[in-house]
Design a protein around this motif. Sequence first.
Motif, PDB file in Angstrom:
ATOM      1  N   THR A  40      35.626  44.769  23.638  1.00  0.00           N
ATOM      2  CA  THR A  40      36.616  43.996  23.571  1.00  0.00           C
ATOM      3  C   THR A  40      38.738  44.529  23.439  1.00  0.00           C
ATOM      4  O   THR A  40      38.646  44.068  25.269  1.00  0.00           O
ATOM      5  N   GLU A  43      38.522  44.061  27.528  1.00  0.00           N
ATOM      6  CA  GLU A  43      38.911  42.634  27.975  1.00  0.00           C
ATOM      7  C   GLU A  43      40.110  42.061  27.978  1.00  0.00           C
ATOM      8  O   GLU A  43      41.172  41.317  28.264  1.00  0.00           O
ATOM      9  N   SER A  44      40.386  43.037  26.560  1.00  0.00           N
ATOM     10  CA  SER A  44      42.101  42.088  26.284  1.00  0.00           C
ATOM     11  C   SER A  44      42.878  43.043  26.814  1.00  0.00           C
ATOM     12  O   SER A  44      43.809  41.511  26.953  1.00  0.00           O
ATOM     13  N   VAL A  46      43.142  43.232  29.663  1.00  0.00           N
ATOM     14  CA  VAL A  46      43.212  42.448  31.130  1.00  0.00           C
ATOM     15  C   VAL A  46      44.087  41.535  31.084  1.00  0.00           C
ATOM     16  O   VAL A  46      44.960  41.175  31.717  1.00  0.00           O
ATOM     17  N   GLU A  47      44.038  40.581  29.717  1.00  0.00           N
ATOM     18  CA  GLU A  47      44.787  39.097  29.753  1.00  0.00           C
ATOM     19  C   GLU A  47      46.392  39.625  29.773  1.00  0.00           C
ATOM     20  O   GLU A  47      46.967  39.207  29.838  1.00  0.00           O
ATOM     21  N   VAL A  48      46.586  40.995  28.464  1.00  0.00           N
ATOM     22  CA  VAL A  48      48.179  41.194  28.075  1.00  0.00           C
ATOM     23  C   VAL A  48      48.886  41.329  30.077  1.00  0.00           C
ATOM     24  O   VAL A  48      49.700  40.646  29.711  1.00  0.00           O
ATOM     25  N   LYS A  50      48.601  40.120  32.528  1.00  0.00           N
ATOM     26  CA  LYS A  50      48.371  39.089  33.236  1.00  0.00           C
ATOM     27  C   LYS A  50      50.150  38.749  33.235  1.00  0.00           C
ATOM     28  O   LYS A  50      51.254  38.213  33.919  1.00  0.00           O
ATOM     29  N   SER A  51      50.642  39.018  31.851  1.00  0.00           N
ATOM     30  CA  SER A  51      52.240  38.675  31.716  1.00  0.00           C
ATOM     31  C   SER A  51      52.873  40.195  32.259  1.00  0.00           C
ATOM     32  O   SER A  51      53.981  39.232  33.031  1.00  0.00           O
ATOM     33  N   GLN A  53      52.522  41.240  35.187  1.00  0.00           N
ATOM     34  CA  GLN A  53      52.079  40.727  36.772  1.00  0.00           C
ATOM     35  C   GLN A  53      53.107  39.701  37.008  1.00  0.00           C
ATOM     36  O   GLN A  53      53.786  39.583  38.550  1.00  0.00           O
ATOM     37  N   ARG A  54      52.730  38.893  36.155  1.00  0.00           N
ATOM     38  CA  ARG A  54      53.835  37.758  36.491  1.00  0.00           C
ATOM     39  C   ARG A  54      55.087  37.552  35.999  1.00  0.00           C
ATOM     40  O   ARG A  54      56.003  37.141  37.568  1.00  0.00           O
TER      41      ARG A  54
END
Length: 397
Positions: A40, A43-44, A46-48, A50-51, A53-54
């Motif tokens: 968990t 995976e979590s 990686v989502e964080v 993304k911010s 990265q942007r």
Amino acid sequence: MASEEEKLWKAPAVHPMSREQVQAISDQLRLECSTEELDTYTESIVEVLKSYQRINELVEPALPVKYPRTPGYRPQPEENRLNAWYYRCDIKGADKGKLAGKKIGIKDNTAVAGVPMMNGSKIMEGYVPEYDATVVTRILDAGGHIVGKAACEDMCISGGGFNNSISPVLNPVNTEHVPGASSSGSAALLAAGEIDLATGGDQGGSIRIPACWCGVVGLKPTFGLVPYTGCVPIEMTLDHCGPMARTVRDCALFLEVLAGYDDGSDPRQPPNIQVPEYSKMLPEKLEGKRIALLQEGFENCDKDVVDMVKAAAHKLKQRGAVVSEISLPCHKDAYHIWSPIIIEGMHQTMVKDSGHTVGWKGQHFPSMLDKLGQGYASRHLGHFRGHPAVHDCRGIR
């Protein structure tokens, strides 16, 4: 199906940890994470990321660079008899404006795009900003002609005028005397007649002291009146950028150009700043003008300084001004209030945060912050051992 743009490889802003690395951290900290918890978290994160990265892909907001220029050159000694120039350049602004025909020096703590900026220190040597400070843009928009960067003290931490890391600036009135600092080059060049106007910076006298010691006019403006955007900070609650000139009228005119709201780039400024035509507010006569002499301000002063100030006040009185002595006992504590702020704040802003405090809501300058950070990391605090303010700061070793 992924688009062509999505297929393009992008350098990751932050490399995510592998499951094995997360497992190792769990073991090291004795968290005893279950297999499900490890999956968990992996995976979590990686989502964080993304911010991150942007944010990394967004274009940094930049200050405008409107007028052509060349990098200029380091003047030879025969062209720099007072050691007051760091760099010479030739940047002509608009054809018309309040400063048309004026030759202007920019204190070397203030960014001029494409022109080397050293801030008097080995810490920043070799840095070339890619942006113009707000005051530089305003000068050029008003028709000013920038002819060089005026030398200043090492990271602007001096009131004397002898610790520029290249060479001490000389006082043009008497080269055996120091010029005052940290805007030493600005004051010396004005007094020598090499420029008409100059910018200065002031945290605790760095405009006023050299103006006094070189016999020119300098003003520390009201806090927030002139944006500090694009200048190297020392302590955000004390940082001021202001005008220097040979006459009061030119200083007032220069303030008209420098002052005003900076569209939020300097969050210390209120958005409703009003900038009157200061140069038209200078009185032709002194009748009825009230001037106060602060009693506490004369304590611990040399007698010749006291006599000189009071003689000047007497002349103003003869011209019709009302001169009165007043008392403000809290003035005696002014230095003791200022001193911990500059020492602790300077350490926090300049050293720990490399130029900006955490949470600063104004314009950031990554190239400047990177250069400051690299400089402090490579030279560490030994660089500052000659500065009593930092030497006395508790917690610095």
